[in-house]
Scaffold this active site. Structure first.
Site: not given
Length: 540
Positions: A218, A365-366
């Site tokens: 984030y 995914h990442f």
């Protein structure tokens, strides 16, 4: 703007690290694919993975956040940066730290991946280098706080510009996020690397790193989300749907992004099932600021389309400025964020994660979230601010569009096969796969497809650097003062809760202590949890 050289220095070091890491990533995929014979020494692969991950996870996003943060401070607050000399000190620490970390990695003395992987321990200079980069970033955090404090003192009661509000929120998130890895490095790993200890509590180290491991995503996202709210609506000829929604989104990131990292430890026995469930719930809550953002930015995009004459329930989509690079970037970013976020829902589920844990699904995914949704907006940010930093026009719009298209296509071609072979059970972070094995043979073509996707990304990276270099040689212009997006209803005053951080920082720290306090104390007070450290290269 008086800090142009400082900001450009941050961006160029970030993009230089990005270029090197991009080449390493493609090399890794090629040498472990059916297109290349076994390289005979797996250490070369892990050396490359460590360099790739360190540059992409620490150097690139940290320097982009710092450079963009300094740019926002001067552009949003409309005053020179306070503490520019200290900002150069922070940049110098980042440079020295990067070089210090890269050398032992290149020599094969620190092949521990960017997640450190205790009880495996590398050369101390690798960890010292990472610490120096983090300390340099902490100087940036302090400067963001000081500049905002001085501005608020000179403008009592005024609404903090949204870009600056988000920028400082991102710096606070990073300051607290980085504490977990800092504790692990300073009090667990470095004493072993320096020869002061021979054992390490690997389980406790993984818990500390999980403190950083997911919240850092984030922090990577913050410049991207700032661009969503404060650059995209203006760049495509519209207005921001809601200033308040933006503030609420960044506040939610502060509160719920931290206490979620244990969902990376679902398969680890050191943490009990209750806390794993708690972190899984908080991981789901992180979807809230993303959903708010998707709604707000889609509404802002629709406003831009209707101002251009768009009509009908969906007909306005045709009126969007699709040849505008910023429009392409936001569209591609949202598509990749959607696919990557859907994969994240699988990862946060205890039951479903057991199926894809430590498979190539996780890699897909990442990379889709960071390399896709986030990095493509780093490109867009650079394209938008470059004329204001160089005083020269970026005239090669066709090349910019080609670069964005190739990045999007390359990332999709790269990551979708990874998701599929992950479902089939292919483990990640392996230096070699034997495709003559009947169990792996059906996966060979999918792996080759990922190699092709990586090659497209390398081409896109070259185009990106070419655009920026050409920008330094373009005709001189006067870009005028930099403008951030204006909300449809621009607030003159905002509630204190949406204009300050005290309450939210208290919740951030409090929730982190609740979600991590017991597991950490339990491991600290449990005897016999240390294991012998293994020095990189000791087995040779």
């Amino acid at each position: 703007m008086t800090s142009k050289r400082l900001i450009l220095a941050h961006f160029w070091l970030a993009f230089a690290a990005f270029a090197g890491a991009l080449l390493l990533g493609e090399w890794q995929m090629f040498i472990r694919s059916p297109l290349h014979a076994w390289i005979s020494n797996p250490e070369w692969y892990y050396r490359s993975v460590t360099g790739h991950g360190t540059a992409m996870a620490y150097v690139l996003p940290t320097l982009v956040a710092m450079g963009f943060g300094y740019f926002i401070t001067e552009a949003a607050l409309k005053r020179p940066l306070i503490g520019r000399a200290w900002a150069w000190v922070g940049f110098g620490l980042a440079v020295v730290g990067t070089i210090t970390a890269v050398i032992p990695v290149a020599l094969g003395a620190a092949s521990v991946l960017y997640t450190f992987y205790p009880p495996l321990v590398g050369n101390p200079f690798y960890y010292i280098g990472v610490v120096l980069v983090v300390v340099g970033s902490w100087i940036w955090v302090a400067l963001m706080s000081v500049n905002l404090y001085r501005w608020k003192k000179d403008n009592p009661g005024a609404a903090v510009p949204l870009a600056m509000f988000a920028n400082v929120a991102g710096s606070y998130l990073w300051a607290w996020t980085s504490v977990g890895a800092a504790i692990e490095l300073l009090f667990q790993i470095l004493p072993v690397a320096l020869g002061l200890r021979t054992t390490i509590d690997a389980g406790l180290a993984r818990v500390f790193f999980s403190w950083t491991l997911h919240a850092i995503v984030y922090f990577w996202l913050m410049p991207t989300y700032i661009a969503y709210y404060t650059i995209v609506p203006r760049a495509i000829g519209g207005r921001l749907y809601s200033d308040s929604m933006g503030r609420l989104s960044f506040i939610l990131f502060l509160v719920v992004a931290m206490p979620i990292g244990v969902h990376h430890l679902f398969m680890d026995p050191q943490v009990g099932g209750g806390f794993k469930f708690l972190h899984s719930v908080f991981t789901a809550l992180v979807a809230l600021p993303t959903l708010l953002t998707v709604f707000t930015i889609c509404a802002s995009v629709e406003i831009a389309a209707r101002l251009r004459g768009g009509r009908g329930a969906l007909g306005w989509i045709r009126a969007l400025p699709w040849r505008n690079p910023m429009m392409l970037a936001i569209a591609f970013s949202f598509v990749m964020l959607g696919f990557g976020g859907a994969g994240g829902l699988i990862n946060m589920s205890y039951q479903l994660d057991a199926v894809i844990h430590n498979t190539q699904w996780i890699t897909g995914h990442f990379h889709l979230i960071f390399g896709g949704a986030i990095v493509i907006m780093y490109f867009a940010i650079a394209y938008d601010v470059w004329p204001h930093l160089t005083g020269r026009a970026l005239e090669c719009h066709g090349l910019i569009r080609a670069q964005l298209w190739t990045w999007f296509i390359g990332m999709m071609v790269l990551t979708f096969p990874w998701h599929w072979v992950g479902i089939l059970g292919m483990p990640r972070r392996m230096a070699y796969y034997d495709y003559t094995d009947p169990a792996l043979a059906p996966q060979a073509n999918w792996v080759i497809m990922s190699v092709i996707g990586g090659a497209i990304l390398v081409l896109s990276g070259i185009l990106f650097l070419a655009v920026l270099i050409r920008g330094h040689r373009a005709p001189q212009i006067d870009p005028g003062p930099y403008r951030f997006s204006v909300a449809v209803h621009q607030p003159r005053r905002v509630p204190v809760a949406l204009n300050s951080y005290g309450l939210w920082l208290s919740l951030m720290v409090g929730l982190t202590l609740v979600n991590y306090g017991f597991p950490i104390l339990h491991l600290l007070t449990t005897p016999g949890t240390d294991v012998p450290a293994i020095t990189v290269g000791a087995q040779k």
